[in-house]
Design a protein around this motif. Structure first.
Motif, mmCIF file in Angstrom:
data_model
loop_
_atom_site.group_PDB
_atom_site.id
_atom_site.type_symbol
_atom_site.label_atom_id
_atom_site.label_comp_id
_atom_site.label_asym_id
_atom_site.label_seq_id
_atom_site.Cartn_x
_atom_site.Cartn_y
_atom_site.Cartn_z
ATOM 1 N N GLU A 99 -8.588 2.955 -1.687
ATOM 2 C CA GLU A 99 -7.339 2.402 -1.144
ATOM 3 C C GLU A 99 -7.728 1.066 -0.010
ATOM 4 O OE1 GLU A 99 -4.321 5.074 0.028
ATOM 5 O OE2 GLU A 99 -4.149 6.095 -1.790
ATOM 6 N N LYS A 106 0.702 6.534 -6.697
ATOM 7 C CA LYS A 106 -0.447 7.780 -7.009
ATOM 8 C C LYS A 106 0.041 9.274 -6.820
ATOM 9 C CE LYS A 106 -4.924 7.308 -5.176
ATOM 10 N NZ LYS A 106 -5.719 7.045 -4.344
ATOM 11 N N MET A 107 0.983 9.346 -5.687
ATOM 12 C CA MET A 107 1.401 10.696 -5.558
ATOM 13 C C MET A 107 2.401 11.253 -6.824
ATOM 14 S SD MET A 107 3.265 12.079 -2.270
ATOM 15 C CE MET A 107 5.024 11.556 -2.538
ATOM 16 N N ARG A 165 0.313 4.209 -2.786
ATOM 17 C CA ARG A 165 0.359 5.567 -2.297
ATOM 18 C C ARG A 165 1.506 6.441 -3.195
ATOM 19 N NH1 ARG A 165 -0.599 3.477 2.602
ATOM 20 N NH2 ARG A 165 -2.724 2.940 2.987
ATOM 21 N N ARG A 166 2.705 5.962 -3.237
ATOM 22 C CA ARG A 166 3.797 6.596 -3.694
ATOM 23 C C ARG A 166 3.503 6.686 -5.298
ATOM 24 N NH1 ARG A 166 7.080 4.354 -0.124
ATOM 25 N NH2 ARG A 166 7.737 2.515 -1.311
ATOM 26 N N TRP A 170 -3.445 -3.470 -8.816
ATOM 27 C CA TRP A 170 -3.937 -1.841 -8.625
ATOM 28 C C TRP A 170 -4.148 -1.173 -9.892
ATOM 29 C CZ3 TRP A 170 -6.387 1.020 -5.389
ATOM 30 C CH2 TRP A 170 -6.546 2.495 -5.644
ATOM 31 N N MET A 199 0.766 -1.153 -0.015
ATOM 32 C CA MET A 199 0.009 -0.053 0.060
ATOM 33 C C MET A 199 1.049 1.229 -0.074
ATOM 34 S SD MET A 199 -2.795 -1.290 -0.501
ATOM 35 C CE MET A 199 -3.821 0.248 -0.657
ATOM 36 N N GLY A 200 2.097 0.925 0.684
ATOM 37 C CA GLY A 200 3.091 2.151 0.512
ATOM 38 C C GLY A 200 3.318 2.620 -0.863
#
Lengths: 119, 174
Positions: free
Chosen positions: B16, A38-39, A35-36, B56, A31-32
């Motif tokens: 998420e 996505k950023m 998120r990275r 994802w 998940m980290g």
């Protein structure tokens, strides 16, 4: 007969091994990274979009000036208006090559979105 | 409890939390599969991570059906990509009896009987056993995921399971 009827005992052994794997740190890692990604995507799109918007904004005064000069030639009928708009767009593009750069930035942005967008 | 398709639909809309729940539910199966295919815990976990990152990105293409089959198919493709990068000279040949497969020796001591038994199989048998017996895919799902004929998969599973049982039944030498 179902596929797994002959080896359910082995499946249970494998499943027991899999259940013993520690989940939390793995899920956190994944998940980290999600998120990275996505950023990075957001920053890239904002940067490309911002650059395109800035270039476009810089051209607004020129565009308005050119448009007003050319406006007198616009006919009242829809067909001639479309044709005239096409001519004006062509004139603007040839008179001010920065539009090509703007089109390029838009193209890059669209390509970036296409590449990085989740399908 | 929300079903996998429900969670996938939420994840496709950008949730998420829903995707994290899917990762939590399926990480054991995917990591186990990748570890057994590579013979290494670290390489297997790397492939499992790449699998979920690809999932994802492509979660919108999940069109229902068994989520585990969908994610295992992605895992298989990630494994093949890594394999091609690291050992491009070896092509998969499901008809071959034994294909050399480089395995790290750092974890040999920790291997359980099951892992040791898997290593005695030909690679084609191991792949089919890992997909159908360990990951729990049906023969058809496994055949679709790896792109081999259904009959070939069934036959490899049958022989692989037989060989596994023989190996596990052998008396242990102290």
């Amino acid at each position: 007969m179902r596929d797994d009827e002959t080896f359910q005992d082995l499946t249970r052994l494998f499943a027991a091994e899999d259940r013993a794997l520690e989940a939390k740190s793995f899920v956190d890692d994944v998940m980290g990274k999600v998120r990275r990604r996505k950023m990075v995507r957001r920053v890239f799109l904002l940067a490309a979009g911002g650059a395109g918007a800035l270039l476009a904004a810089l051209q607004v005064p020129n565009l308005l000036g050119d448009w007003i000069l050319l406006d007198g030639s616009v006919d009242t009928t829809i067909l001639s208006a479309i044709s005239s708009a096409q001519q004006q767009a062509g004139l603007l593009a040839s008179a001010n090559p920065i539009w090509l750069a703007i089109a390029g930035v838009v193209g890059v942005t669209v390509a970036a979105v296409t590449t990085m967008e989740r399908t | 409890m929300r079903t996998d398709p429900d969670l996938a639909a939420e994840a496709a809309r950008g949730s998420e939390a829903a995707f994290a729940e899917l990762v939590r539910r399926h990480q054991g199966r995917v990591r186990g599969m990748a570890r057994r295919l590579t013979g290494s815990a670290s390489a297997g976990d790397d492939i499992a991570q790449m699998t979920f990152l690809t999932a994802w990105q492509k979660i919108g293409t999940y069109a229902g059906g068994t989520f585990s089959a969908w994610i295992c198919a992605i895992c298989w493709r990630e494994f093949l990509q890594v394999r091609r990068r690291t050992r491009p000279e070896i092509e998969f040949d499901e008809t071959a009896e034994i294909i050399p497969f480089e395995r790290p020796s750092d974890q040999q001591d920790d291997r359980m009987d099951l892992s040791r038994a898997l290593e005695t199989l030909s690679e084609a048998q191991r792949v089919c056993v890992v997909m159908c017996v360990a990951a729990g895919l049906s023969h058809r799902e496994a055949a679709e995921a790896i792109g081999w004929p259904l009959g070939t998969v069934k036959s490899h599973v049958l022989r692989g399971v037989e060989a596994l049982r023989k190996h596990l039944a052998k008396p242990k030498v102290a």
